[in-house]
Design an enzyme around this catalytic site. Structure first.
Site, PDB file in Angstrom:
ATOM      1  N   ARG A   1      21.910  12.494 -47.493  1.00 51.10           N
ATOM      2  CA  ARG A   1      20.947  13.193 -48.357  1.00 51.10           C
ATOM      3  C   ARG A   1      21.333  14.658 -48.538  1.00 51.10           C
ATOM      4  O   ARG A   1      21.157  15.243 -49.604  1.00 51.10           O
ATOM      5  CB  ARG A   1      19.531  13.068 -47.784  1.00 51.10           C
ATOM      6  CG  ARG A   1      18.875  11.732 -48.118  1.00 51.10           C
ATOM      7  CD  ARG A   1      17.706  11.450 -47.232  1.00 51.10           C
ATOM      8  NE  ARG A   1      18.156  11.053 -45.897  1.00 51.10           N
ATOM      9  CZ  ARG A   1      17.367  11.026 -44.829  1.00 51.10           C
ATOM     10  NH1 ARG A   1      16.113  11.415 -44.932  1.00 51.10           N
ATOM     11  NH2 ARG A   1      17.854  10.636 -43.665  1.00 51.10           N
TER      12      ARG A   1
ATOM     13  N   ASP B   1      20.717  12.178 -38.218  1.00 47.17           N
ATOM     14  CA  ASP B   1      20.516  11.535 -39.518  1.00 47.17           C
ATOM     15  C   ASP B   1      20.338  12.563 -40.634  1.00 47.17           C
ATOM     16  O   ASP B   1      19.859  13.672 -40.393  1.00 47.17           O
ATOM     17  CB  ASP B   1      19.277  10.623 -39.433  1.00 47.17           C
ATOM     18  CG  ASP B   1      19.220   9.626 -40.579  1.00 47.17           C
ATOM     19  OD1 ASP B   1      20.281   9.314 -41.161  1.00 47.17           O
ATOM     20  OD2 ASP B   1      18.115   9.155 -40.895  1.00 47.17           O
TER      21      ASP B   1
ATOM     22  N   ASN C   1      25.693   0.271 -38.964  1.00 45.06           N
ATOM     23  CA  ASN C   1      26.431   1.104 -39.920  1.00 45.06           C
ATOM     24  C   ASN C   1      27.715   0.440 -40.432  1.00 45.06           C
ATOM     25  O   ASN C   1      28.277   0.866 -41.449  1.00 45.06           O
ATOM     26  CB  ASN C   1      26.765   2.483 -39.324  1.00 45.06           C
ATOM     27  CG  ASN C   1      25.566   3.399 -39.172  1.00 45.06           C
ATOM     28  OD1 ASN C   1      25.497   4.228 -38.260  1.00 45.06           O
ATOM     29  ND2 ASN C   1      24.589   3.286 -40.062  1.00 45.06           N
TER      30      ASN C   1
HETATM   31  C1  IPE Z   1      20.951   5.894 -37.525  1.00 43.85           C
HETATM   32  O1  IPE Z   1      20.925   6.362 -38.825  1.00 43.85           O
HETATM   33  C2  IPE Z   1      22.357   5.815 -37.034  1.00 43.85           C
HETATM   34  C3  IPE Z   1      23.053   7.075 -36.846  1.00 43.85           C
HETATM   35  C4  IPE Z   1      22.552   8.266 -36.991  1.00 43.85           C
HETATM   36  C5  IPE Z   1      24.408   6.955 -36.405  1.00 43.85           C
HETATM   37  P1  IPE Z   1      20.841   5.379 -40.071  1.00 43.85           P
HETATM   38  O2  IPE Z   1      20.790   6.225 -41.266  1.00 43.85           O
HETATM   39  O3  IPE Z   1      21.925   4.379 -40.012  1.00 43.85           O
HETATM   40  O4  IPE Z   1      19.449   4.640 -39.814  1.00 43.85           O
HETATM   41  P2  IPE Z   1      18.531   3.806 -40.808  1.00 43.85           P
HETATM   42  O5  IPE Z   1      19.383   2.749 -41.406  1.00 43.85           O
HETATM   43  O6  IPE Z   1      18.000   4.736 -41.827  1.00 43.85           O
HETATM   44  O7  IPE Z   1      17.450   3.265 -39.934  1.00 43.85           O
HETATM   45  C1  IPE Z   2      23.689   9.883 -40.451  1.00 41.65           C
HETATM   46  O1  IPE Z   2      23.532  10.305 -41.751  1.00 41.65           O
HETATM   47  C2  IPE Z   2      25.139   9.689 -40.102  1.00 41.65           C
HETATM   48  C3  IPE Z   2      25.521   8.286 -39.878  1.00 41.65           C
HETATM   49  C4  IPE Z   2      24.715   7.256 -39.934  1.00 41.65           C
HETATM   50  C5  IPE Z   2      26.917   8.050 -39.589  1.00 41.65           C
HETATM   51  P1  IPE Z   2      23.319   9.277 -42.920  1.00 41.65           P
HETATM   52  O2  IPE Z   2      24.657   8.936 -43.493  1.00 41.65           O
HETATM   53  O3  IPE Z   2      22.519   8.106 -42.489  1.00 41.65           O
HETATM   54  O4  IPE Z   2      22.502  10.158 -43.939  1.00 41.65           O
HETATM   55  P2  IPE Z   2      21.318   9.688 -44.873  1.00 41.65           P
HETATM   56  O5  IPE Z   2      20.262   9.055 -43.993  1.00 41.65           O
HETATM   57  O6  IPE Z   2      21.890   8.721 -45.851  1.00 41.65           O
HETATM   58  O7  IPE Z   2      20.850  10.938 -45.509  1.00 41.65           O
HETATM   59 MG    MG Z   3      20.526   7.736 -42.466  1.00 44.04          MG
END
Ligand code: IPE
Ligand code: IPE
Ligand code: MG
Length: 251
Positions: free
Chosen positions: A24, A20, A68
């Site tokens: 950001r 994750d 997602n």
């Molecule tokens: C969890 O991250 C899923 C992956 C890393 C693929 P998210 O960014 O989707 O999780 P939430 O929505 O903040 O819980």
């Molecule tokens: C995790 O990074 C990757 C996926 C969920 C595919 P994010 O896209 O959730 O990154 P943040 O949480 O918005 O920073």
């Molecule tokens: Mg995320």
């Protein structure tokens, strides 16, 4: 450096990672979110190499959750494209390193061309033995459990299985992770302290490690810090310290 004769003796067998923080990472640099995902792919490569080098047998990466799909369509299609490019650029090396590719989740929900590419890659690497790289795609832990329950229900109906035979061990054979040990260490980068529907059943006794580092910045030093923390913990599985020290195991 270390007096332990086998430095890998207490390495986890199975590490699972919630990757994750890509969005950001990009936002902080005033870049589009997809740029964060692109850099995240480099961290994936690094993490795979780290595990292969350190004898970690299973690495499960949360790449795309069932939730997602709710992201803006442009981000979803960008992620699918990156996934496809990742297979194109890494498959030969994965194969050359004797790594077996697997997936968990509802692969069929992905675009047909990506599904085809992944199936070919999984097939090509199916005999590899050194390590399993398991990618969670359109994966949800609750869905995994519901699907397992549905499959079991079918078998109960057909008479292939008896209700009294449904133990935790048997149940787990109907999950997407069938044949893999449960994760010993579950890492989440990006600072959030939640599991976001990842490996709900399988993580029941995993050691959890939360890192504030955003996924594109997660490097070997960060990975090693997680491993060191894992090694410092005592896994008691409901027992007491004295039992663990005497070598009793709960599983
Ligand atoms: C969890 O991250 C899923 C992956 C890393 C693929 P998210 O960014 O989707 O999780 P939430 O929505 O903040 O819980
Ligand atoms: C995790 O990074 C990757 C996926 C969920 C595919 P994010 O896209 O959730 O990154 P943040 O949480 O918005 O920073
Ligand atoms: Mg995320």
């Amino acid at each position: 450096m270390n007096s332990n004769p086998d430095p890998h003796s207490s390495f986890p067998r199975h590490v699972a990672i919630i990757m994750d923080g890509n969005g950001r990472w990009a936002r902080r640099r005033l870049m589009p979110r997809l740029e964060g995902h692109r850099h995240g792919a480099k961290s994936v490569r690094r993490a795979v190499e780290f595990c292969r080098r350190n004898g970690i047998e299973f690495l499960t990466l949360y790449a795309f959750s069932t939730e997602n799909w709710q992201r803006p369509p442009s981000e979803v299609s960008g992620l699918m494209k990156l996934l496809s490019q990742f297979i194109d650029s890494e498959l030969d090396e994965i194969h050359a390193n004797d790594i077996r590719l697997r997936t968990i989740g509802q692969l069929d929900r992905l675009p047909a061309s990506v599904v085809e590419k992944i199936r070919t890659a999984v097939e090509k690497t199916s005999k590899n033995k050194a390590m399993v790289l398991n990618i969670a795609l359109s994966y949800g832990g609750r869905q995994d459990i519901v699907n397992a329950a549905l499959k079991i229900t079918q078998e109960l109906k057909s008479g292939a299985l008896e209700a009294s035979a449904v133990t935790e061990e048997i149940f787990s054979k109907y999950l997407d992770t069938a044949g893999m040990p449960d994760p010993d260490l579950l890492i989440r980068t990006g600072g959030e302290m939640r599991l976001s529907n990842f490996l709900s059943w399988q993580s029941a006794y995993s050691e959890l490690y939360f890192s504030a580092v955003l996924w594109p910045d997660f490097d070997d030093n960060e990975f090693m810090a997680a491993i060191q923390e894992f090694r410092s913990r005592q896994r008691r599985f409901g027992m007491i310290s004295e039992q663990i020290e005497a070598g009793e195991r709960a599983y």
